[in-house]
Scaffold this motif. Sequence first.
Motif, PDB file in Angstrom:
ATOM      1  N   ARG A   1       0.859  -1.175   0.000  1.00 35.69           N
ATOM      2  CA  ARG A   1       0.000   0.000   0.000  1.00 35.69           C
ATOM      3  C   ARG A   1       0.903   1.235   0.000  1.00 35.69           C
ATOM      4  NH1 ARG A   1      -2.772  -2.782   4.696  1.00 35.69           N
ATOM      5  NH2 ARG A   1      -1.190  -1.562   5.702  1.00 35.69           N
ATOM      6  N   GLN A   2       0.313   2.376  -0.254  1.00 34.06           N
ATOM      7  CA  GLN A   2       1.099   3.609  -0.311  1.00 34.06           C
ATOM      8  C   GLN A   2       1.807   3.874   1.007  1.00 34.06           C
ATOM      9  OE1 GLN A   2      -0.413   6.823  -2.750  1.00 34.06           O
ATOM     10  NE2 GLN A   2       0.003   8.234  -1.077  1.00 34.06           N
ATOM     11  N   LYS A   3       1.141   3.605   2.127  1.00 35.24           N
ATOM     12  CA  LYS A   3       1.793   3.861   3.420  1.00 35.24           C
ATOM     13  C   LYS A   3       2.973   2.914   3.631  1.00 35.24           C
ATOM     14  CE  LYS A   3      -0.965   1.235   6.742  1.00 35.24           C
ATOM     15  NZ  LYS A   3      -1.783   1.359   7.938  1.00 35.24           N
ATOM     16  N   ASP A   4       2.874   1.665   3.115  1.00 32.45           N
ATOM     17  CA  ASP A   4       4.011   0.739   3.187  1.00 32.45           C
ATOM     18  C   ASP A   4       5.176   1.265   2.359  1.00 32.45           C
ATOM     19  OD1 ASP A   4       2.403  -1.058   4.675  1.00 32.45           O
ATOM     20  OD2 ASP A   4       1.635  -1.947   2.817  1.00 32.45           O
ATOM     21  N   GLY A   5       4.841   1.808   1.191  1.00 28.03           N
ATOM     22  CA  GLY A   5       5.871   2.373   0.322  1.00 28.03           C
ATOM     23  C   GLY A   5       6.551   3.568   0.952  1.00 28.03           C
ATOM     24  N   ALA A   6       5.771   4.409   1.607  1.00 28.06           N
ATOM     25  CA  ALA A   6       6.338   5.571   2.290  1.00 28.06           C
ATOM     26  C   ALA A   6       7.330   5.112   3.353  1.00 28.06           C
ATOM     27  CB  ALA A   6       5.235   6.417   2.917  1.00 28.06           C
ATOM     28  N   ARG A   7       6.926   4.098   4.115  1.00 32.63           N
ATOM     29  CA  ARG A   7       7.814   3.559   5.158  1.00 32.63           C
ATOM     30  C   ARG A   7       9.088   2.977   4.527  1.00 32.63           C
ATOM     31  NH1 ARG A   7       4.735  -0.551   7.693  1.00 32.63           N
ATOM     32  NH2 ARG A   7       3.265   1.134   7.750  1.00 32.63           N
ATOM     33  N   LEU A   8       8.928   2.201   3.459  1.00 29.38           N
ATOM     34  CA  LEU A   8      10.070   1.603   2.762  1.00 29.38           C
ATOM     35  C   LEU A   8      11.049   2.671   2.276  1.00 29.38           C
ATOM     36  CD1 LEU A   8      11.416  -0.903   1.338  1.00 29.38           C
ATOM     37  CD2 LEU A   8       9.964  -0.371  -0.625  1.00 29.38           C
ATOM     38  N   LEU A   9      10.503   3.792   1.818  1.00 29.00           N
ATOM     39  CA  LEU A   9      11.338   4.864   1.276  1.00 29.00           C
ATOM     40  C   LEU A   9      11.769   5.880   2.327  1.00 29.00           C
ATOM     41  CD1 LEU A   9       9.352   5.354  -2.028  1.00 29.00           C
ATOM     42  CD2 LEU A   9      11.657   4.392  -1.801  1.00 29.00           C
ATOM     43  N   GLY A  10      11.335   5.692   3.565  1.00 29.55           N
ATOM     44  CA  GLY A  10      11.756   6.581   4.643  1.00 29.55           C
ATOM     45  C   GLY A  10      11.217   7.986   4.516  1.00 29.55           C
ATOM     46  N   ILE A  11       9.960   8.093   4.096  1.00 34.73           N
ATOM     47  CA  ILE A  11       9.353   9.411   3.922  1.00 34.73           C
ATOM     48  C   ILE A  11       8.015   9.430   4.659  1.00 34.73           C
ATOM     49  CG2 ILE A  11       8.316   8.728   1.718  1.00 34.73           C
ATOM     50  CD1 ILE A  11       8.626  11.610   0.753  1.00 34.73           C
ATOM     51  N   ASN A  12       7.630  10.586   5.156  1.00 37.52           N
ATOM     52  CA  ASN A  12       6.347  10.775   5.823  1.00 37.52           C
ATOM     53  C   ASN A  12       5.225  10.391   4.861  1.00 37.52           C
ATOM     54  OD1 ASN A  12       3.948  12.731   6.036  1.00 37.52           O
ATOM     55  ND2 ASN A  12       4.878  12.841   8.086  1.00 37.52           N
ATOM     56  N   GLU A  13       4.234   9.676   5.382  1.00 30.76           N
ATOM     57  CA  GLU A  13       3.137   9.191   4.542  1.00 30.76           C
ATOM     58  C   GLU A  13       2.397  10.333   3.837  1.00 30.76           C
ATOM     59  OE1 GLU A  13      -0.947   6.631   5.076  1.00 30.76           O
ATOM     60  OE2 GLU A  13       0.588   6.447   6.615  1.00 30.76           O
ATOM     61  N   SER A  14       2.164  11.408   4.544  1.00 30.14           N
ATOM     62  CA  SER A  14       1.467  12.553   3.961  1.00 30.14           C
ATOM     63  C   SER A  14       2.292  13.187   2.831  1.00 30.14           C
ATOM     64  CB  SER A  14       1.182  13.586   5.041  1.00 30.14           C
ATOM     65  OG  SER A  14       0.641  14.750   4.480  1.00 30.14           O
TER      66      SER A  14
END
Length: 131
Positions: free
Chosen positions: A83-96
Amino acid sequence: MEKVLTTRNEYDNVKQRVGQLIAEATTKGMLEPDMDNNYTREIAELSRQMAAYEDTFMDLKPLREKSPLIRTIEDYFYAHNLRQKDGARLLGINESAFSQVMSGRRRITMPLAKRLHSQLGISADMILEYA
């Protein structure tokens, strides 16, 4: 030769047929990415007819097209069931912030570009061209 739609009634009938085909193909598991079968070919053919009618007879504003880089990121997430939030975590960036990047409201920073390359394997050429 491709049929040309000239009336709203023809357009509406084709639109209804496309909806039926999509529902049936989805139920049968025949509408996955990169599939080539009778369903996908007929849907593509009818969609072209509808698009030609829309271009000629309807005053539609074009949708914003996603950049190839954003589509590549989305394809990676889909292929890896993220999911997008998983991707944000993987890339080390804030979900928003990542949501804003994916919607085109925020530019891709150099640190994020580096992580897209190293973590997702997206080519540096694509990142440079579309970031």
